[in-house]
Scaffold this active site. Structure first.
Site, short mmCIF file in Angstrom:
data_model
loop_
_atom_site.label_atom_id
_atom_site.label_comp_id
_atom_site.label_asym_id
_atom_site.label_seq_id
_atom_site.Cartn_x
_atom_site.Cartn_y
_atom_site.Cartn_z
N LYS A 17 39.13 56.83 41.09
CA LYS A 17 38.34 57.63 42.05
C LYS A 17 38.89 57.56 43.46
CE LYS A 17 34.55 54.74 41.22
NZ LYS A 17 35.06 53.37 41.24
N LYS A 59 45.84 46.35 43.79
CA LYS A 59 45.12 46.73 45.02
C LYS A 59 45.75 46.10 46.25
CE LYS A 59 41.04 48.75 43.37
NZ LYS A 59 39.62 48.88 43.18
N LYS A 62 46.49 55.05 35.73
CA LYS A 62 45.13 55.43 35.31
C LYS A 62 44.49 56.35 36.34
CE LYS A 62 42.02 52.00 37.23
NZ LYS A 62 40.61 51.83 37.23
N1 AQP Z 1 40.86 55.82 34.17
C1 AQP Z 1 39.86 55.20 33.56
N2 AQP Z 1 39.66 55.39 32.24
C2 AQP Z 1 38.63 54.78 31.60
N3 AQP Z 1 37.74 53.97 32.23
C3 AQP Z 1 37.90 53.76 33.55
N4 AQP Z 1 37.21 53.03 34.45
C4 AQP Z 1 37.79 53.16 35.67
N5 AQP Z 1 38.85 53.98 35.59
C5 AQP Z 1 38.96 54.37 34.28
C6 AQP Z 1 36.01 52.28 34.15
O1 AQP Z 1 35.00 52.75 35.02
C7 AQP Z 1 34.12 51.67 35.33
C8 AQP Z 1 33.87 51.61 36.81
O2 AQP Z 1 34.99 51.12 37.47
P1 AQP Z 1 34.86 50.54 38.94
O3 AQP Z 1 34.27 51.52 39.83
O4 AQP Z 1 34.17 49.22 38.91
O5 AQP Z 1 36.31 50.22 39.36
P2 AQP Z 1 37.70 50.63 38.86
O6 AQP Z 1 37.91 50.20 37.44
O7 AQP Z 1 38.66 50.11 39.87
O8 AQP Z 1 37.60 52.23 38.89
P3 AQP Z 1 38.44 53.24 39.77
O9 AQP Z 1 37.95 54.61 39.46
O10 AQP Z 1 39.89 52.97 39.59
O11 AQP Z 1 37.96 52.86 41.24
P4 AQP Z 1 38.82 52.54 42.52
O12 AQP Z 1 39.71 53.73 42.70
O13 AQP Z 1 37.84 52.36 43.62
O14 AQP Z 1 39.58 51.29 42.22
C9 AQP Z 1 34.74 50.41 34.74
O15 AQP Z 1 34.11 50.11 33.52
C10 AQP Z 1 36.17 50.81 34.48
O16 AQP Z 1 36.74 50.10 33.40
#
Ligand code: AQP
Length: 336
Positions: free
Chosen positions: A201, A116, A198
């Site tokens: 969002k 990040k 990965k």
């Molecule tokens: N690609 C993924 N595959 C499986 N699990 C995933 N998680 C996130 N991406 C994947 C799981 O979703 C939960 C919520 O995650 P979060 O919102 O706390 O943050 P993150 O992991 O940083 O998710 P994003 O989608 O990548 O958000 P941004 O883009 O804002 O950083 C967690 O349990 C995570 O493991």
């Protein structure tokens, strides 16, 4: 309702955009299957979300949508505690204390911080760096037994355990040391445009992700455009065929079919056919969630009441641990 005979689960998601199929298959879908067996707290971690700059109105809307998406996906808001992190000040208070028991060296090893901070190099703030201490506070505040997350969050779970063990070794058994729960399939869903990254969002490429709210045509279009390879064989080989392996993984996580069964089913079939089939099962998985979300969107009073009641329940439980911790570290009580 808290049942003392059941173990406790805590997990959360950031309202940093519309949640993706990755968030759903890696976390949310597992949450719904665990809710009967455990006492569950499912948080909308809006305090984590501001480690990256957010537009205030959008954050408010995304937070409410996320809460409705939790419920629409099947989480029961009366049985589980579904709430906003910012409504429970104990998260921040415990995070501060835990910051003082967390080392710079361990924080600087966190993959999420490295990723990040390179993605948002105009805003490498202290919150992004100490994110794991807040996440440890989220989990430890509720004496959590199990944390269901996707693989990307496993490292944060490990540091949470280290912090808990360190704190307990000084002050006695204050915190339960939590275990991570990873689902069998779907623990890491990859981008449809770059299957080595990965699915996230906050990805700026809309074709890279399937959003929980995408309509059927959009889902078909995105899967059709997904990056694959020229082997023309539906086989699970993450090294050489990461794109098709990702689609197999999605298909398996949605249907529950094993990888071998899927390979057999699509033997001799082209990628076009397989992509359409993946789109089809995803559309059917998301259809009832989207319908329920629409219904919930029309019932503002019901949602407001859930937010209010669950904030009370979460605050009550959180304060029990926070008071104990404050006492252990030597903060004086307010005289009676
Ligand atoms: N690609 C993924 N595959 C499986 N699990 C995933 N998680 C996130 N991406 C994947 C799981 O979703 C939960 C919520 O995650 P979060 O919102 O706390 O943050 P993150 O992991 O940083 O998710 P994003 O989608 O990548 O958000 P941004 O883009 O804002 O950083 C967690 O349990 C995570 O493991």
């Amino acid at each position: 309702m808290i049942n003392m005979n059941k173990k406790t689960i805590f997990s959360g998601m950031q309202p940093s955009g519309v949640i993706t199929l990755g968030n759903y298959l890696g976390a949310l879908k597992n949450w719904t299957t665990l809710q009967d067996e455990y006492n569950c707290l499912y948080c909308i971690v809006d305090m984590h979300a501001i480690t990256v700059r957010q537009d205030p109105a959008t954050l408010r809307k995304s937070s409410r949508n996320l809460l409705m998406q939790y419920i629409a996906s099947g989480l029961n808001p009366e049985e589980n505690i579904i709430y906003y992190q910012s409504h429970v000040p104990a998260h921040a208070e415990l995070a501060w204390i835990l910051n003082c028991y967390t080392y710079m060296g361990e924080l600087s090893r966190m993959t999420q911080f490295k990723e990040k901070s390179s993605k948002h190099n105009e805003n490498i703030n202290a919150g992004l760096f100490t994110y794991p201490a807040l996440m440890a506070a989220d989990i430890l505040l509720f004496q959590t037994d199990v944390v269901p997350v996707g693989i990307d969050q496993k490292q944060h779970l490990e540091i949470t355990r280290d912090i808990a063990i360190r704190f307990n070794s000084i002050y006695g058994d204050v915190f339960k040391v939590p275990e991570v729960y990873l689902g069998k399939a779907g623990a890491k869903i990859m981008s449809l445009q770059d299957p080595l990254r990965k699915m996230s969002k906050s990805d700026s490429d809309v074709n890279a992700t399937i959003s929980l709210m995408d309509d059927p045509d959009t889902i078909v279009r995105k899967f059709k455009r997904s990056v694959t390879d020229s082997f023309a064989k539906v086989t699970f080989d993450e090294q050489n065929q990461p794109g098709i392996s990702n689609l197999i993984n999605i298909y398996s996580a949605v249907t529950g079919d094993s990888i071998e069964t899927i390979e057999r089913e699509f033997e001799g079939k082209g990628y076009g056919d397989f992509k359409l089939k993946v789109a089809e099962v995803v559309i059917e998985e998301l259809r009832p969630i989207q319908q329920k979300f629409e219904e919930l969107s029309k019932d503002s009073a019901y949602i407001d009441n859930i937010i209010k009641e669950n904030a009370k329940r979460a605050n009550y439980l959180a304060m029990k641990t926070l008071r104990k911790v404050q006492k252990k570290v030597g903060f004086p009580p307010i005289p009676k």
